[in-house]
Design an enzyme around this catalytic site. Structure first.
Site, PDB file in Angstrom:
ATOM      1  N   THR A   1      98.949  18.080  48.587  1.00  0.00           N
ATOM      2  CA  THR A   1     100.142  17.240  48.587  1.00  0.00           C
ATOM      3  C   THR A   1     101.158  17.848  49.558  1.00  0.00           C
ATOM      4  O   THR A   1     101.409  19.052  49.518  1.00  0.00           O
ATOM      5  CB  THR A   1     100.724  17.163  47.159  1.00  0.00           C
ATOM      6  OG1 THR A   1      99.728  16.581  46.323  1.00  0.00           O
ATOM      7  CG2 THR A   1     101.989  16.326  47.115  1.00  0.00           C
TER       8      THR A   1
ATOM      9  N   GLN B   1     104.588  35.526  66.258  1.00  0.00           N
ATOM     10  CA  GLN B   1     105.746  36.349  66.654  1.00  0.00           C
ATOM     11  C   GLN B   1     106.488  35.763  67.850  1.00  0.00           C
ATOM     12  O   GLN B   1     107.615  36.172  68.148  1.00  0.00           O
ATOM     13  CB  GLN B   1     105.300  37.773  66.998  1.00  0.00           C
ATOM     14  CG  GLN B   1     104.853  38.588  65.798  1.00  0.00           C
ATOM     15  CD  GLN B   1     105.997  38.946  64.861  1.00  0.00           C
ATOM     16  OE1 GLN B   1     107.172  38.938  65.233  1.00  0.00           O
ATOM     17  NE2 GLN B   1     105.660  39.270  63.627  1.00  0.00           N
TER      18      GLN B   1
ATOM     19  N   ASN C   1     102.699  41.865  66.769  1.00  0.00           N
ATOM     20  CA  ASN C   1     103.719  42.055  65.755  1.00  0.00           C
ATOM     21  C   ASN C   1     104.117  43.507  65.525  1.00  0.00           C
ATOM     22  O   ASN C   1     105.151  43.774  64.947  1.00  0.00           O
ATOM     23  CB  ASN C   1     103.240  41.446  64.429  1.00  0.00           C
ATOM     24  CG  ASN C   1     101.823  41.826  64.089  1.00  0.00           C
ATOM     25  OD1 ASN C   1     100.901  41.634  64.889  1.00  0.00           O
ATOM     26  ND2 ASN C   1     101.620  42.388  62.920  1.00  0.00           N
TER      27      ASN C   1
ATOM     28  N   CYS D   1     101.544  44.751  56.609  1.00  0.00           N
ATOM     29  CA  CYS D   1     100.260  44.407  56.016  1.00  0.00           C
ATOM     30  C   CYS D   1      99.427  45.653  55.777  1.00  0.00           C
ATOM     31  O   CYS D   1      98.593  45.690  54.890  1.00  0.00           O
ATOM     32  CB  CYS D   1      99.500  43.465  56.939  1.00  0.00           C
ATOM     33  SG  CYS D   1     100.533  42.198  57.609  1.00  0.00           S
TER      34      CYS D   1
ATOM     35  N   SER E   1     104.356  30.363  62.168  1.00  0.00           N
ATOM     36  CA  SER E   1     104.759  30.546  60.775  1.00  0.00           C
ATOM     37  C   SER E   1     106.277  30.513  60.674  1.00  0.00           C
ATOM     38  O   SER E   1     106.968  31.271  61.358  1.00  0.00           O
ATOM     39  CB  SER E   1     104.230  31.877  60.254  1.00  0.00           C
ATOM     40  OG  SER E   1     104.736  32.115  58.965  1.00  0.00           O
ATOM     41  N   ALA E   2     106.796  29.622  59.794  1.00  0.00           N
ATOM     42  CA  ALA E   2     108.236  29.360  59.746  1.00  0.00           C
ATOM     43  C   ALA E   2     109.087  30.593  59.410  1.00  0.00           C
ATOM     44  O   ALA E   2     110.166  30.780  59.970  1.00  0.00           O
ATOM     45  CB  ALA E   2     108.511  28.253  58.733  1.00  0.00           C
ATOM     46  N   HIS E   3     108.576  31.437  58.505  1.00  0.00           N
ATOM     47  CA  HIS E   3     109.459  32.534  58.042  1.00  0.00           C
ATOM     48  C   HIS E   3     109.699  33.615  59.089  1.00  0.00           C
ATOM     49  O   HIS E   3     110.531  34.486  58.907  1.00  0.00           O
ATOM     50  CB  HIS E   3     108.953  33.127  56.715  1.00  0.00           C
ATOM     51  CG  HIS E   3     107.781  34.063  56.839  1.00  0.00           C
ATOM     52  ND1 HIS E   3     107.930  35.419  56.926  1.00  0.00           N
ATOM     53  CD2 HIS E   3     106.442  33.834  56.881  1.00  0.00           C
ATOM     54  CE1 HIS E   3     106.731  35.997  56.989  1.00  0.00           C
ATOM     55  NE2 HIS E   3     105.818  35.047  56.975  1.00  0.00           N
TER      56      HIS E   3
ATOM     57  N   GLY F   1     101.140  31.270  58.270  1.00  0.00           N
ATOM     58  CA  GLY F   1     100.566  31.690  59.545  1.00  0.00           C
ATOM     59  C   GLY F   1      99.133  32.159  59.340  1.00  0.00           C
ATOM     60  O   GLY F   1      98.244  31.874  60.146  1.00  0.00           O
TER      61      GLY F   1
HETATM   62  C1  PLP Z   1     103.336  37.381  60.131  1.00  0.00           C
HETATM   63  C2  PLP Z   1     102.180  37.143  61.015  1.00  0.00           C
HETATM   64  C3  PLP Z   1     101.094  36.359  60.607  1.00  0.00           C
HETATM   65  C4  PLP Z   1     100.979  35.791  59.225  1.00  0.00           C
HETATM   66  O1  PLP Z   1     101.906  34.800  58.940  1.00  0.00           O
HETATM   67  P1  PLP Z   1     102.206  34.470  57.395  1.00  0.00           P
HETATM   68  O2  PLP Z   1     102.979  33.201  57.422  1.00  0.00           O
HETATM   69  O3  PLP Z   1     103.026  35.614  56.877  1.00  0.00           O
HETATM   70  O4  PLP Z   1     100.901  34.337  56.704  1.00  0.00           O
HETATM   71  C5  PLP Z   1     100.068  36.143  61.505  1.00  0.00           C
HETATM   72  N1  PLP Z   1     100.114  36.654  62.740  1.00  0.00           N
HETATM   73  C6  PLP Z   1     101.137  37.413  63.170  1.00  0.00           C
HETATM   74  C7  PLP Z   1     101.132  37.929  64.558  1.00  0.00           C
HETATM   75  C8  PLP Z   1     102.200  37.693  62.320  1.00  0.00           C
HETATM   76  O5  PLP Z   1     103.198  38.451  62.742  1.00  0.00           O
END
Ligand code: PLP
Length: 392
Positions: free
Chosen positions: A239, A181, A153, A328, A201-203, A73
């Site tokens: 890649t 989010q 977030n 963070c 962001s996938a996680h 992300g």
């Molecule tokens: C977690 C988050 C990100 C960063 O994503 P990552 O994949 O962890 O680098 C960016 N923006 C927001 C609002 C987030 O919550």
């Protein structure tokens, strides 16, 4: 067996079994390089990448060729800000964002400021909301980009993205939104929102870590962030992380499949936490908006007279995983920039706790937290000289 309750889903989410299963073949038999077209194992990877791109595109109402995979992300955010700034530098050097963005946005903007760009960091109201009128007023003939997050977030504020996108359109300024989010917690459709760029962001929605995507509307110019080979149609070298792409595709598919039910369930749990904490603990304050304008899984409270870190340590001893300020920001002594932006004084911002529920959070989990949290707050306050003053 000791109790374990995970309430930090705004920081990351568990990887779903179905997602992991969808990834495995691309680590094993389909290990080929998606850019090696002269043999079968490469072509299998190449066509898989195309289908994953299609899945992600469909999930947010985009065209397949408008999805670019990234390594996170943060990378998607960095790319949007720096890539647009560079591509449109002949047109202007001004960017508008908010003071409560993720550091991926804020630090990218600060980097640009050191390189001749001008950035307006819009204030937010006491609930974290950006006023669309402020956006319009900030636009100048040098403005090339507006970047406002879909949902915050830390305090869960859902921003008025549609209203802001109309203003951006009217003034012919590009509009990016950090929807990291939002995916999995809100309906996201790029044409409905009217955005030109969108990060995910996938996680954050039960996919793997280290995989993100940037939606870039066809016709928008963007400079590379990562130079090298011709992957991602020459826009992002590396890649292809085929297994990661399989993961983000499966995760977003599942997120959308169960979206309405999940939103409803998570909102119930969120409300139960908010109500329970407000009733059981004195001198506390809910940070962020109430009701519809709040991310369905986010709870954020400030507890006067104590430190967020101490709450986290004591919750950890009870098996509860939560967060203070933002993940963070931890490691730094400064309170969260988001809590300061909504007007909290330093000492109240310091005593903050974020609890974010997930699709696996049970009613028992919530009841357990409501049982262990009040005595923790009480105990910490008993040790606080500030509280002693108040209760004298
Ligand atoms: C977690 C988050 C990100 C960063 O994503 P990552 O994949 O962890 O680098 C960016 N923006 C927001 C609002 C987030 O919550």
């Amino acid at each position: 067996m000791s109790k374990s309750v995970y309430l930090d889903n705004n920081a990351t989410t568990y990887l779903k079994k179905e997602v992991f299963d969808a990834m495995i073949p691309y680590y094993t038999e389909h290990f080929g390089n998606a850019s090696s077209k002269f043999y079968e194992v490469g072509r299998v990877a190449e066509s898989a990448v195309l289908s994953f791109r299609e899945t992600v595109a469909k999930a947010i109402g985009a065209k397949t060729n408008e999805i670019y995979f990234t390594g996170s992300g943060c990378e998607a955010d960095n790319w949007a800000i720096k890539g647009i700034a560079n591509a449109y530098k002949e047109k202007g050097n001004h960017i508008i964002t908010s003071s409560i963005e993720h550091h991926a946005i804020l630090s990218s903007c600060e980097f640009l400021e050191k390189n001749g760009y001008r950035v307006t960091y819009l204030p937010v109201d006491e609930f974290g909301r950006v006023n669309p009128e402020d956006v319009e007023k900030a636009i100048t003939d040098k403005t090339i980009l507006i970047s406002i997050m879909t949902a915050n977030n830390e305090i869960g504020t859902i921003e008025p993205i549609k209203e802001i996108s109309q203003i951006a359109k009217k003034h012919k300024v590009l509009f990016h939104t950090d929807a990291v989010q939002a995916i999995g917690h809100m309906h996201i459709d790029v044409s409905e929102l009217g955005v030109d760029l969108l990060s995910m962001s996938a996680h954050k929605f039960h996919g793997p870590k280290g995989v993100g995507a940037l939606y870039i509307r066809n016709g928008v110019k963007i400079s590379n962030l990562i130079h090298g080979g011709g992957q991602e149609r020459g826009k992002r070298a590396a890649t292809e992380n085929v297994a990661g792409m399989a993961g983000i595709a499966k995760a977003i598919e599942l997120a959308n499949e169960n979206l309405d039910k999940n939103i409803l369930e998570m909102t119930k749990k969120r409300e139960k936490l908010i109500k329970g904490i407000s009733e059981r603990i004195p001198y506390c304050r809910l940070n962020g908006p109430v009701g519809e304008d709040r991310l369905c899984n986010n709870v954020n409270f400030s507890f006067k007279y104590i430190e967020g870190e101490s709450i986290l340590m004591m919750l950890d001893m009870k098996g509860v995983a939560a967060s203070s300020g933002s993940a963070c920001a931890s490691g730094s002594l400064d309170p969260s920039h988001v809590l300061l932006a909504i007007g909290l004084p330093h000492e109240i911002a310091h005593g903050s706790l974020r609890l974010s529920v997930g699709d696996d959070t049970t009613d028992e989990d919530i009841e357990y937290v409501l049982e262990v949290l009040p005595p923790i707050i009480e105990r910490l306050r008993m040790m606080s000289p500030l509280y002693e003053e108040v209760t004298k």
